[in-house]
Design an enzyme around this catalytic site. Structure first.
Site, short mmCIF file in Angstrom:
data_model
loop_
_atom_site.label_atom_id
_atom_site.label_comp_id
_atom_site.label_asym_id
_atom_site.label_seq_id
_atom_site.Cartn_x
_atom_site.Cartn_y
_atom_site.Cartn_z
N ASP A 192 -5.57 -8.93 6.40
CA ASP A 192 -6.69 -9.43 7.19
C ASP A 192 -8.00 -8.94 6.56
O ASP A 192 -8.00 -8.47 5.42
CB ASP A 192 -6.56 -9.08 8.68
CG ASP A 192 -6.69 -7.59 8.94
OD1 ASP A 192 -7.10 -6.84 8.02
OD2 ASP A 192 -6.41 -7.15 10.07
N HIS A 247 0.85 -1.19 0.00
CA HIS A 247 0.00 0.00 0.00
C HIS A 247 0.89 1.25 0.00
O HIS A 247 1.89 1.28 0.72
CB HIS A 247 -0.91 -0.02 1.24
CG HIS A 247 -1.86 1.13 1.27
ND1 HIS A 247 -2.99 1.18 0.47
CD2 HIS A 247 -1.84 2.29 1.97
CE1 HIS A 247 -3.62 2.32 0.69
NE2 HIS A 247 -2.95 3.02 1.60
C1 GRF Z 1 0.37 0.57 -5.93
O1 GRF Z 1 0.61 1.89 -5.55
C2 GRF Z 1 0.06 -0.29 -4.73
O2 GRF Z 1 0.75 0.10 -3.59
C3 GRF Z 1 -1.41 -0.06 -4.54
O3 GRF Z 1 -1.94 0.04 -5.83
C4 GRF Z 1 -0.92 0.45 -6.74
C5 GRF Z 1 -0.84 -0.61 -7.77
O4 GRF Z 1 0.06 -0.29 -8.80
N1 GRF Z 1 -2.00 -1.10 -3.74
P1 GRF Z 1 0.53 -1.41 -9.80
O5 GRF Z 1 -0.74 -2.03 -10.39
O6 GRF Z 1 1.33 -2.43 -9.03
O7 GRF Z 1 1.33 -0.70 -10.84
#
Ligand code: GRF
Length: 200
Positions: A150, A118
């Site tokens: 979770d 995230h």
């Molecule tokens: C990333 O910033 C990730 O942290 C979040 O969604 C985005 C996905 O980017 N959960 P990608 O599809 O991996 O380029």
């Protein structure tokens, strides 16, 4: 990973995406480069059939599946994904831009074996537009987090974080781009670490 690992052979990773798939590519490249050792990305599954990441995975010779979520109950959709992961003997599930909270049934199928990344320093700014949330709060440092998944949105025990300074003139886009560079390093590092731990 040791020869006598608990995995029959190489650890089999399943990656779930919904879009671009750049973190999935970072994981695949880290496997190819031997940074994540004794493992393979066995399947990439998207809940969005037109996810750009599917083509990226295919181009790398990785099996892809689109298991569309539209119009389906979460439990039913998750059941199909879990079945696909089980059929492929997946050891570790990596969510990489997968835009749906998992059902408890899914979580129980892979206890402590589902990771997510995230783009914030959780527990700050879960959910959508984490980088804009950071800017709106005037935070001076943001970053990214890899955590066990979770049943809560971007919740679950934190495994590792990387800080990224927020600059005066940052927009959500410029901040997101700098955080993404760190994401692409952090996620493979954590996957290697977690697989190492599972194999002990
Ligand atoms: C990333 O910033 C990730 O942290 C979040 O969604 C985005 C996905 O980017 N959960 P990608 O599809 O991996 O380029």
């Amino acid at each position: 990973m040791a020869e006598d690992s608990s995995f029959a052979a190489r650890a089999r990773i399943g990656v779930l995406i919904s879009g671009r798939g750049s973190n999935m590519v970072a994981l695949a490249d880290a496997v190819s480069a031997g940074m994540i050792r004794n493992a393979e990305i066995a399947v990439v599954i998207s809940d969005q059939p037109d996810a750009a990441g599917l083509a990226q995975a295919k181009a790398r010779g990785i099996e892809t599946l689109a298991i569309e979520r539209r119009g389906r109950l979460r439990t039913e959709h998750d059941r199909e994904i879990v079945a696909a992961l089980r059929e492929r003997n997946i050891d570790l599930v990596c969510l990489a831009g997968y835009m749906r909270v998992l059902s408890s049934e899914f979580l129980q199928a892979f206890p402590r074996r589902i990771l997510n990344i995230h783009p914030s320093l959780l527990p700050l700014f879960p959910g959508l537009n984490a980088q804009q949330q950071a800017l709106d709060h005037g935070t001076k440092v943001s970053g990214c987090t890899v955590h066990f998944v979770d049943e809560t949105l971007d919740g679950g025990p934190i495994i590792a974080q990387r800080e990224v300074p927020v600059l005066e003139d940052d927009t959500a886009e410029t901040l997101a781009a700098r955080i993404l560079v760190e994401e692409h390093q952090l996620y493979p590092e954590v996957v290697a670490q977690v697989l190492g731990g599972l194999a002990e």
